[in-house]
Design an enzyme around this catalytic site. Structure first.
Site, short mmCIF file in Angstrom:
data_model
loop_
_atom_site.label_atom_id
_atom_site.label_comp_id
_atom_site.label_asym_id
_atom_site.label_seq_id
_atom_site.Cartn_x
_atom_site.Cartn_y
_atom_site.Cartn_z
N ASP A 45 0.86 -1.19 0.00
CA ASP A 45 0.00 0.00 0.00
C ASP A 45 0.89 1.23 0.00
OD1 ASP A 45 -2.06 2.02 0.78
OD2 ASP A 45 -3.27 0.28 1.27
N ASP A 70 3.69 1.39 -4.32
CA ASP A 70 2.80 2.11 -5.24
C ASP A 70 2.50 1.15 -6.39
OD1 ASP A 70 1.64 3.65 -7.20
OD2 ASP A 70 3.20 5.19 -7.21
N VAL A 71 1.23 0.75 -6.52
CA VAL A 71 0.90 -0.26 -7.54
C VAL A 71 1.13 0.23 -8.97
CG1 VAL A 71 -0.74 -1.58 -6.13
CG2 VAL A 71 -1.59 0.33 -7.54
N ASN A 97 -6.50 -5.02 -5.20
CA ASN A 97 -7.66 -4.29 -4.69
C ASN A 97 -7.43 -2.79 -4.56
OD1 ASN A 97 -10.12 -4.08 -2.80
ND2 ASN A 97 -8.42 -3.42 -1.50
N TYR A 163 -12.98 6.53 -13.76
CA TYR A 163 -13.14 5.33 -12.92
C TYR A 163 -13.92 4.26 -13.67
CZ TYR A 163 -14.29 2.75 -8.56
OH TYR A 163 -14.43 1.80 -7.57
N LYS A 167 -12.38 0.68 -14.51
CA LYS A 167 -12.97 -0.53 -13.94
C LYS A 167 -13.53 -1.45 -15.04
CE LYS A 167 -12.19 0.04 -9.49
NZ LYS A 167 -11.30 -0.88 -8.74
N1 LIG Z 1 -16.22 1.51 -1.44
C1 LIG Z 1 -16.99 1.24 -2.48
O1 LIG Z 1 -18.18 1.59 -2.50
C2 LIG Z 1 -16.41 0.48 -3.66
C3 LIG Z 1 -17.30 0.03 -4.64
C4 LIG Z 1 -16.80 -0.70 -5.72
C5 LIG Z 1 -15.45 -0.94 -5.83
N2 LIG Z 1 -14.61 -0.46 -4.87
C6 LIG Z 1 -13.18 -0.75 -5.05
O2 LIG Z 1 -12.71 -1.43 -3.90
C7 LIG Z 1 -11.30 -1.25 -3.81
C8 LIG Z 1 -10.95 -0.89 -2.38
O3 LIG Z 1 -11.50 0.37 -2.09
P1 LIG Z 1 -12.19 0.72 -0.69
O4 LIG Z 1 -13.59 1.03 -0.96
O5 LIG Z 1 -11.83 -0.30 0.31
O6 LIG Z 1 -11.49 2.13 -0.40
P2 LIG Z 1 -10.27 2.57 0.53
O7 LIG Z 1 -9.98 3.96 0.14
O8 LIG Z 1 -10.58 2.22 1.94
O9 LIG Z 1 -9.09 1.59 0.06
C9 LIG Z 1 -8.27 1.84 -1.07
C10 LIG Z 1 -6.87 1.40 -0.71
O10 LIG Z 1 -6.02 1.55 -1.87
C11 LIG Z 1 -4.80 2.15 -1.44
N3 LIG Z 1 -4.13 2.79 -2.56
C12 LIG Z 1 -4.51 3.91 -3.23
N4 LIG Z 1 -3.59 4.21 -4.18
C13 LIG Z 1 -2.64 3.25 -4.11
C14 LIG Z 1 -1.42 3.02 -4.83
N5 LIG Z 1 -1.00 3.85 -5.81
N6 LIG Z 1 -0.68 1.93 -4.51
C15 LIG Z 1 -1.06 1.10 -3.50
N7 LIG Z 1 -2.19 1.28 -2.77
C16 LIG Z 1 -2.95 2.36 -3.08
C17 LIG Z 1 -5.26 3.11 -0.35
O11 LIG Z 1 -4.16 3.55 0.46
C18 LIG Z 1 -6.25 2.25 0.41
O12 LIG Z 1 -5.63 1.41 1.36
C19 LIG Z 1 -10.93 -0.20 -4.85
O13 LIG Z 1 -10.39 -0.82 -6.00
C20 LIG Z 1 -12.27 0.42 -5.18
O14 LIG Z 1 -12.29 0.99 -6.47
C21 LIG Z 1 -15.06 0.24 -3.80
#
Ligand SMILES: NC(=O)c1ccc[n+]([C@@H]2O[C@H](COP(=O)([O-])OP(=O)(O)OC[C@H]3O[C@@H](n4cnc5c(N)ncnc54)[C@H](O)[C@@H]3O)[C@@H](O)[C@H]2O)c1
Length: 258
Positions: A45, A70-71, A97, A163, A167
């Site tokens: 992360d 950083d992914v 994720n 986005y 996605k």
């Molecule tokens: N929350 C929702 O409603 C929702 C819905 C559909 C999909 N998602 C997807 O679920 C996944 C997780 O999101 P979440 O909702 O848990 O949000 P979140 O913000 O809690 O988690 C996202 C994580 O990604 C990390 N991150 C961001 N940029 C990064 C990088 N460059 N390198 C490494 N890590 C990085 C952040 O630090 C965080 O830990 C994401 O892919 C998001 O698009 C979320």
């Protein structure tokens, strides 16, 4: 359902799981669930708060390491995969994720800088994770990978074109990767969450007008908790899903059932 309830159904003892984006939200809940089911967890992360997720697992008697990653950076992603192998001897499962949301705006108002920033993490990040994980898994002839796409990878929502594009591409990338490795013992699937209560959407939930608008689109009438998403990831990563590859699973309270 509480974190850990799913752990009764699965055992990942002796397995190593790599998870990106586990500082908060879905990644954190899934890291805790995998650890509760006996897996060693490697967390990558950009946010150093993910070290606390690893610390929580270790404090509970599990095995976990955090590596700042950083992914969007190929060298850092390769180093994360190598770390799984050096720390725990293998890489059996990956949950790709990590993700970011752009500011809400119609397409003509989205900046090129935001387009590049979102695509770099939400799409290129998943490609780089797959690339380095699959190179390792192909050598050992086994593995299971789960990507996080979104309902926005199946249908469009207004105001978030970068986005939605990223996605949708992750949905396609998941299928492409599954086909390339289907005969090599490696399965690649994706989950497509609807609204999940995480920091990513807290600005929507904090605003009563926005909150009502997003909930109006939710047939189940509520937002999911991150722990309700983790169970499907564990299932897809497990041997119970041995015939499942190239599939995209909505976890969205019927949001895409219309
Ligand atoms: N929350 C929702 O409603 C929702 C819905 C559909 C999909 N998602 C997807 O679920 C996944 C997780 O999101 P979440 O909702 O848990 O949000 P979140 O913000 O809690 O988690 C996202 C994580 O990604 C990390 N991150 C961001 N940029 C990064 C990088 N460059 N390198 C490494 N890590 C990085 C952040 O630090 C965080 O830990 C994401 O892919 C998001 O698009 C979320």
């Amino acid at each position: 359902m509480k974190a850990g309830d799913q752990t009764m159904a699965f055992s990942f003892a002796g397995k190593t799981v790599l998870i990106t984006g586990a500082a908060t939200g879905i990644g954190r809940a899934t890291a805790l669930a995998f650890a509760g089911a006996g897996a060693a967890v490697v967390i990558g992360d950009v946010d150093a708060r993910a070290e606390a997720t690893a610390g929580e697992i270790v404090a509970a008697g599990g095995r976990a390491v955090f590596q700042k990653t950083d992914v969007g950076d190929s060298g850092q992603v390769k180093a994360l995969v190598d770390r799984a192998v050096t720390a725990f001897g293998s890489l059996d499962i990956a949950f790709n994720n990590a993700g970011l949301l752009p500011p809400t705006a119609p397409l003509a108002e989205q900046t090129e800088a935001d387009w590049d920033r979102i695509l770099r993490v939400d799409l290129t990040g998943v490609f780089l994770c797959l690339k380095h994980q699959l190179a390792h898994m192909a050598k050992v002839g086994r593995g299971a990978i789960v990507n996080t796409t979104s309902v926005a990878g199946l249908i469009a929502d207004p105001g978030m074109a970068p986005y939605v594009a990223a996605k949708h591409a992750v949905t396609g990338l998941t299928k492409a990767a599954a086909l390339d490795y289907a005969t090599q013992g490696i399965r690649v699937n994706a989950i497509a969450p609807g609204l999940v209560r995480t920091p990513m959407i807290e600005r929507w939930l904090a605003d009563p007008v926005l909150r009502d608008r997003v909930l109006a689109d939710s047939p189940i009438g509520r937002v999911a908790e991150p722990e309700e998403i983790a169970g499907l990831v564990l299932f897809l990563a497990s041997d119970h899903a041995s015939i499942i590859t190239g599939a995209i699973y909505p976890v969205d309270g019927a949001r895409t059932a219309h």
